[in-house]
Design a protein around this motif. Structure first.
Motif, PDB file in Angstrom:
ATOM      1  N   ARG A   1      -0.304   5.837   8.024  1.00 55.65           N
ATOM      2  CA  ARG A   1      -0.872   7.029   7.366  1.00 55.65           C
ATOM      3  C   ARG A   1      -0.945   8.193   8.348  1.00 55.65           C
ATOM      4  O   ARG A   1      -0.709   9.357   7.968  1.00 55.65           O
ATOM      5  CB  ARG A   1      -2.272   6.697   6.837  1.00 55.65           C
ATOM      6  CG  ARG A   1      -2.919   7.827   6.009  1.00 55.65           C
ATOM      7  CD  ARG A   1      -2.341   7.898   4.638  1.00 55.65           C
ATOM      8  NE  ARG A   1      -2.865   8.987   3.818  1.00 55.65           N
ATOM      9  CZ  ARG A   1      -4.007   8.955   3.126  1.00 55.65           C
ATOM     10  NH1 ARG A   1      -4.781   7.877   3.181  1.00 55.65           N
ATOM     11  NH2 ARG A   1      -4.369   9.963   2.378  1.00 55.65           N
TER      12      ARG A   1
ATOM     13  N   ARG B   1       2.666   9.579   8.684  1.00 61.66           N
ATOM     14  CA  ARG B   1       3.120  10.270   7.476  1.00 61.66           C
ATOM     15  C   ARG B   1       2.414  11.612   7.296  1.00 61.66           C
ATOM     16  O   ARG B   1       3.041  12.617   6.940  1.00 61.66           O
ATOM     17  CB  ARG B   1       2.872   9.377   6.250  1.00 61.66           C
ATOM     18  CG  ARG B   1       3.576   9.881   5.007  1.00 61.66           C
ATOM     19  CD  ARG B   1       3.482   8.917   3.863  1.00 61.66           C
ATOM     20  NE  ARG B   1       2.150   8.887   3.264  1.00 61.66           N
ATOM     21  CZ  ARG B   1       1.888   8.306   2.088  1.00 61.66           C
ATOM     22  NH1 ARG B   1       2.852   7.683   1.433  1.00 61.66           N
ATOM     23  NH2 ARG B   1       0.676   8.313   1.592  1.00 61.66           N
TER      24      ARG B   1
ATOM     25  N   THR C   1      10.873   6.411   5.068  1.00 58.90           N
ATOM     26  CA  THR C   1       9.712   7.078   4.479  1.00 58.90           C
ATOM     27  C   THR C   1       8.978   7.999   5.443  1.00 58.90           C
ATOM     28  O   THR C   1       7.989   8.622   5.039  1.00 58.90           O
ATOM     29  CB  THR C   1       8.718   6.026   3.953  1.00 58.90           C
ATOM     30  OG1 THR C   1       8.328   5.152   5.026  1.00 58.90           O
ATOM     31  CG2 THR C   1       9.357   5.192   2.845  1.00 58.90           C
TER      32      THR C   1
ATOM     33  N   PRO D   1       2.775   2.552  -0.609  1.00 53.12           N
ATOM     34  CA  PRO D   1       3.573   3.762  -0.364  1.00 53.12           C
ATOM     35  C   PRO D   1       5.023   3.647  -0.803  1.00 53.12           C
ATOM     36  O   PRO D   1       5.793   4.580  -0.628  1.00 53.12           O
ATOM     37  CB  PRO D   1       3.476   3.932   1.155  1.00 53.12           C
ATOM     38  CG  PRO D   1       3.264   2.556   1.678  1.00 53.12           C
ATOM     39  CD  PRO D   1       2.480   1.814   0.641  1.00 53.12           C
TER      40      PRO D   1
END
Length: 677
Positions: free
Chosen positions: A17, A20, A67, A390
């Protein structure tokens, strides 16, 4: 002006997290590097469904490269952090080292299995913190049911169909619930003899299942487990584990081949090496997730003791929900400290409730404080997981749909062996491979800093269980035949004797190989020569294993003095210690060299051949001698000219060996770390 360098250690809930959020906030204005042992983010809450065959392994993994745009992924594990120099040293997946410099460092290394000082735990138990452990458990449970169906002995059948889960937290409860459904489905298609049914036991010293949750949810989970046939025993722990079973604290002995260790987690031991203030193994940080006195250092997730502003004087628990939220706040504060974002924010949270998947349509949940059970709870639980993941949402939903209408595939692939997923590991996300690099496994000892304390036995769930060590099954960890490696330890077996002869023929003692352990292999032979020169036998070193090193040589001398060969001791491994010396004498009497061990141990994988060693004079392939050291060899002797009408001796096969068992280690448990991330 150069861009600031941000290094993030770990890609769990907090680290992923953080990376990202920083990627979105900085938009290329900073160098972001993510250091992680694997190239994926693992969604841990769905791991029990992988072990039960509901989901395929890749469904619970999310690619980091795909990602996390504008984030550089470095595969490796952090070894040492120099806070003054602002550098981090790491080890890559193939053993190569590297260094990363940083302007901001975010520690989100996560947690590992918590061990307790119970005899037999490290040898006979497996954890449940990584994908390799889930894959191993799936294969192991399938194999035990299949072996039980073919067993003629009722006691063996019952032992193989008994599965012990220690720890009634989130993970342990879900493993037991899904496991009972998985094995029941297997025996419906292939019934066991005498009408036996698989037995799952859930043990914990706590007074009730899921002690972290509301009592109503705890009662719901307890009822579902008992209705399904799980043997739930609260207030009961494990006193000792053996190869044949576990001894419970109430004195009962349970025969089993399986133990799943879910007593809780402890922070990754990396943070202990920093020398900074700690709170039960976790790094102390302020409400902004910054380490006091170190403006460049942040910590979040399970390795950070984050003050709980909603409950002054306490710290946020080690759960996935908190780690996910930590990551967002840590990223915002890192960006703010570099002038790339707004003002700093303290970490505050609002409890959204908890969900526990009990398999099928059963679950226990309290979203926003509303207690639910049955089908509504199951729908809320799966909806929450789909929203929190996610990635891979469609694939996960498709697997759930297929599981509802099609039977599960109960097959064992054998991709993960018992010895490759030891309980006492600092890297549960990686399966140990033959000859692979190890990280900080040897850094901690049972009596060193962070060793398990008696308080953990009283406060946390305890218990162990046997796992393997049977014919037709995988061997127990640390036992003979526990797998294969690229070769045996330096200086063991026939290779040890061959090098010893080679070095002695050159008129100098065996110096051993770099990395030889004191008291094993070459070091043993070197000490043996030294002691023999003083006119006294080698006494060995404290802790030498029977049949290995000094003890082997001592017994060999004793037996030789009696005029008979060393017969070895019961349980000697083929190709090690007394067995090696005995075969060496036998082979020499037959006029052929020592062929060495086969290397294919029971229950293990084929080992790779050792690198050829320099042959000694008077040995096959070496410089011949003349009946004496340095002379021409006699006929019909190893290395000599064969006699007439006699076949030439066959060349010896290459030496092989088995993989070493796991390193014994017990690290500091965290009394408060009962939650499973």
């Amino acid at each position: 002006m150069s861009r600031p360098r941000i290094v993030i250690v770990g890609a769990g809930f907090a680290g992923y997290r953080t990376a990202r959020t920083l990627s979105r906030m900085t938009r290329g204005r900073a160098h972001i590097t993510l250091l992680n042992p694997t190239d994926y983010f693992l969604y841990l809450p769905l791991l029990p469904q992988v072990a039960a065959g509901v989901l395929e392994p890749r469904r619970v993994t999310v690619s980091l490269s795909d990602t996390l745009p504008n984030v550089r992924l470095v595969l490796g594990e952090a070894d040492r952090i120099d806070l003054d120099d602002r550098t981090l040293r790491y080890t890559g997946p193939e053993g190569e080292g590297g260094t990363l410099a940083y302007d901001r460092l975010v520690l989100a290394a996560g947690s590992v299995n918590k061990l307790l000082p119970i005899p037999g735990v490290a040898e006979h138990a497996h954890g449940f913190r990584g994908l390799p452990e889930a894959l191993y458990l799936r294969d192991h449970v399938t194999r035990q049911v299949e072996l039980a169906a073919a067993a003629d002995d009722p006691e063996e059948c019952a032992a193989r169909c008994t599965f012990v889960v220690v720890g009634a937290g989130y993970t342990g409860t879900e493993v037991a619930a899904h496991g009972q459904m998985f094995t029941d489905a297997q025996v419906r298609k292939h019934p066991l003899r005498r009408g036996m049914r698989p037995r799952w036991m859930l043990l914990d010293v706590a007074p009730r299942v899921l002690p972290e949750m509301d009592e109503k949810l705890s009662a719901t989970a307890d009822r579902v487990l008992r209705e399904r046939g799980v043997d739930v025993r609260m207030g009961t722990s494990v006193k000792e584990a053996t190869h044949d079973g576990v001894v419970l604290t109430d004195g009962e002995f349970v025969q089993t081949r399986t133990l799943v260790w879910c007593v809780g987690v402890r922070p990754d031991p990396l943070v202990e090496s920093l020398g900074l203030p700690m709170e039960k193994g976790r790094l102390l940080v302020d409400p902004h997730l910054q380490v006091p006195g170190r403006p460049e250092l942040f910590a979040c997730g399970d390795v950070a003791a984050v003050p709980d502003l909603e409950k002054p004087g306490s710290y946020t628990p080690m759960t996935a929900q908190h780690a996910w939220r930590h990551g967002k706040v840590a990223a915002e504060n890192v960006a703010a400290s570099l002038g790339l974002g707004g003002a700093r924010k303290p970490y505050r949270h609002r409890d959204l409730g908890f969900v526990v998947d009990l398999g099928g349509a059963k679950a226990a949940a309290n979203p926003l404080g509303v207690p639910l059970s049955g089908v509504p709870a199951g729908a809320v639980t799966r909806g929450y997981h789909l929203a929190a993941m996610p990635g891979n949402r469609v694939r996960v939903a498709a697997d759930w749909l297929l599981d509802a209408v099609l039977p599960r595939q109960a097959v064992q692939l054998g991709l993960v062996r018992s010895w490759s997923v030891p309980l006492d590991t600092s890297s549960p996300e990686l399966a140990r491979v033959p000859g692979g690099p190890e990280r900080r496994q040897e850094a901690s000892a049972r009596s060193g800093p962070g060793a398990a304390i008696e308080a953990d036995t009283r406060d946390g769930g305890t218990g162990t269980g046997p796992d393997r060590g049977r014919a037709d099954d995988e061997p127990a960890k640390g036992q003979p035949g526990s797998g294969a490696a690229a070769g045996p330890p330096a200086g063991s077996g026939p290779a040890q004797l061959r090098r010893f002869e080679s070095e002695t023929a050159k008129g100098r003692p065996d110096e051993g190989a770099p990395g030889d352990r004191p008291g094993s292999g070459s070091a043993v032979l070197r000490r043996f020569e030294s002691e023999a020169a003083k006119g006294r036998p080698d006494e060995g070193a404290p802790g030498d294993r029977p049949g290995s090193g000094s003890a082997v040589l001592r017994r060999f001398e004793s037996e030789a003095a009696k005029g008979r060969p060393d017969e070895g001791a019961p349980g000697d491994r083929p190709g090690s210690g007394s067995a090696v010396l005995r075969r060496s004498e036998s082979e020499a009497a037959k006029g052929r060299p020592d062929a060495g061990p086969t290397g294919n141990r029971p229950g293990g994988d084929p080992a790779e051949p050792l690198e050829p060693l320099e042959p000694a004079k008077g040995q096959p392939g070496g410089e011949p001698a003349k009946n004496q050291p340095g002379g021409e060899p006699a006929k019909n002797q190893p290395g000599g000219e064969p006699a007439r009408n006699q076949p030439e001796p066959a060349p010896p096969p290459p030496d092989t060996g088995a993989a070493p068992g796991p390193v014994k280690r017990t690290d500091a448990p965290d009394d408060s770390a009962k939650g499973d991330s």
